[in-house]
Design a protein around this motif. Sequence first.
Motif, PDB file in Angstrom:
ATOM      1  N   PHE A 114       0.853  -1.184   0.000  1.00  0.00           N
ATOM      2  CA  PHE A 114       0.000   0.000   0.000  1.00  0.00           C
ATOM      3  C   PHE A 114       0.892   1.239   0.000  1.00  0.00           C
ATOM      4  O   PHE A 114       1.643   1.468   0.936  1.00  0.00           O
ATOM      5  CB  PHE A 114      -0.913   0.004   1.228  1.00  0.00           C
ATOM      6  N   GLU A 115       0.781   2.034  -1.047  1.00  0.00           N
ATOM      7  CA  GLU A 115       1.626   3.220  -1.175  1.00  0.00           C
ATOM      8  C   GLU A 115       0.962   4.197  -2.127  1.00  0.00           C
ATOM      9  O   GLU A 115       0.405   3.805  -3.152  1.00  0.00           O
ATOM     10  CB  GLU A 115       3.003   2.803  -1.706  1.00  0.00           C
ATOM     11  N   TYR A 116       1.026   5.498  -1.780  1.00  0.00           N
ATOM     12  CA  TYR A 116       0.380   6.508  -2.612  1.00  0.00           C
ATOM     13  C   TYR A 116       1.223   6.959  -3.798  1.00  0.00           C
ATOM     14  O   TYR A 116       0.753   7.714  -4.648  1.00  0.00           O
ATOM     15  CB  TYR A 116       0.018   7.737  -1.766  1.00  0.00           C
ATOM     16  N   GLU A 229      -3.106   3.133   4.826  1.00  0.00           N
ATOM     17  CA  GLU A 229      -2.527   4.069   3.881  1.00  0.00           C
ATOM     18  C   GLU A 229      -2.620   5.531   4.272  1.00  0.00           C
ATOM     19  O   GLU A 229      -1.766   6.337   3.900  1.00  0.00           O
ATOM     20  CB  GLU A 229      -3.138   3.877   2.490  1.00  0.00           C
TER      21      GLU A 229
END
Length: 397
Positions: A114-116, A229
Motif C-alpha cells: 500500500f503506497e500513494y 494508507e
Amino acid sequence: MGRVLIIGAGGVGTVVAHKVAQNSDIFTDIMIASRTRSKCDDIVKAIGNPAIQTAQVDADHVEELVALFNTFKPEIVINVALPYQDLTIMEACLQAGVNYLDTANYEPLDEAHFEYSWQWAYHERFKEAGLTAILGCGFDPGVSGIFTAYAAKHYFDEIHYLDIVDCNAGDHHKAFATNFNPEINIREITQKGRYYENGKWVETGSLEIHQPITYPNIGPKESYLLYHEELESLVKNYPTIKRARFWMTFGQEYLTHLRVIQNIGMARIDEIDYNGQKIVPIQFLKAVLPNPQDLGENYTGETSIGCRIRGMKDGKEHTYYVYNNCSHEAAYKETGMQGVSYTTGVPAMIGAMMYFKGLWKRPGVNNVEEFDPDPFMEQLNKQGLPWHEEFDKDLEV
C-alpha cells in the motif's frame, strides 16, 4: 447540479448509489457501471429510481472506460471498484476530461503493498488538465484524515501524536466472513505492520503489537496495530506529527481462522497450478467465503471509528478524541448493506458533493485532509454518520 458515474456495484457501491440518489439536488444524473451490469440493475431496482442509468464496463481496460465516459459525460467518477483498478480509471479520466474520487489507494495485483506514490505521480497531469482527483474518501482512509484536519484547524497549533482506532463490535453470525472484499481484506491484515515515529517508519510483525482499547458504547476490545494508507499522507501533510499509528479490532475466532488460512496457503496471492489450470489461492477463497454484500440482514451491533490526538495549543498540551459509531442494523434498514459498507460509501458521496458545491475543487491529485474539513464534517451529521468529541481525557494509547 451534476452528472456522476459510480464504478463498482459491491456493498460500498450500493451505499454510494443510495446516498447519491437521496441527494438529487446535487446529483442530477446518475449512472452505475460494473463488470456485471445485472448487479447495477439490482441496485437501481432496490433504490426505486428508474432514471438511474446502468452500464457494463471492465475497469481493467482504459479504452472501455474512456468510451463509457465519452458517452455518459460525467463530471466526476466515484471509483468504488477494486484498488487494482485505480490507475486505469485515473488514466481514463485524464483521457476523457473527467474528475476523479476513490476510497482506497492503488495496490498492485501481485504484491500486498500500500503506497500513494503511484497515484501521487499523476498530480502534474491532473493539474495541467484542470481536473481534480480526490484520494481516499471513505472512512479510513477518508473521514480519519478529515477528523485530523478538523482537529488541526480548530484545536491544535501542532499535532504530535495520532492514533486512528477502528472497532467493529458487530456480529454477522457467520463462522468466518470479511466485511468487505475478502481478497483485499485478507491481504491488508496479513502484511507486516508499520507505524511512523520520529521521522521514520517502524516495521512490526503481522498483528504483533496489540492492546485493549475502550470504545464508546462498546467497551474494551483487543486492538491490533497494522499499517493503513492514510498514515502516509497524514504525516506528509502534518509534519509536526511525532508518531502516527492505526489500530483495528479482531475477535479471537476471526484470528484463528485467519491463522489457519495462512498456514494452509490459502492467503497466497501468487498463481499455482491446479489440474492444469492457473489459480490464485486467495481468489479461490474469496469465491467460497460469504459475500460481504449478503451480511447485512442479520448483522447486529455497531462500529466505532475515530482519531485520538495529542498535541499543543497555546503552549499547553491537550488531547482530543473525535469518533463516529455506526449501527449495522440502521445501515441495513436504510441501504440494505451492513455498517462497514455504509461508513465507506457515505463519505464517498459527500466527497463528490463537496466537489459539485465547488468546495473541494483543486486541479491535481489531493488527499482529503488537504481540503477544508468543515463543510464535510457538517454533512457527516446530516447524511447518517454523526460524530462526537471528547476533550482532555485519557487516550489509552
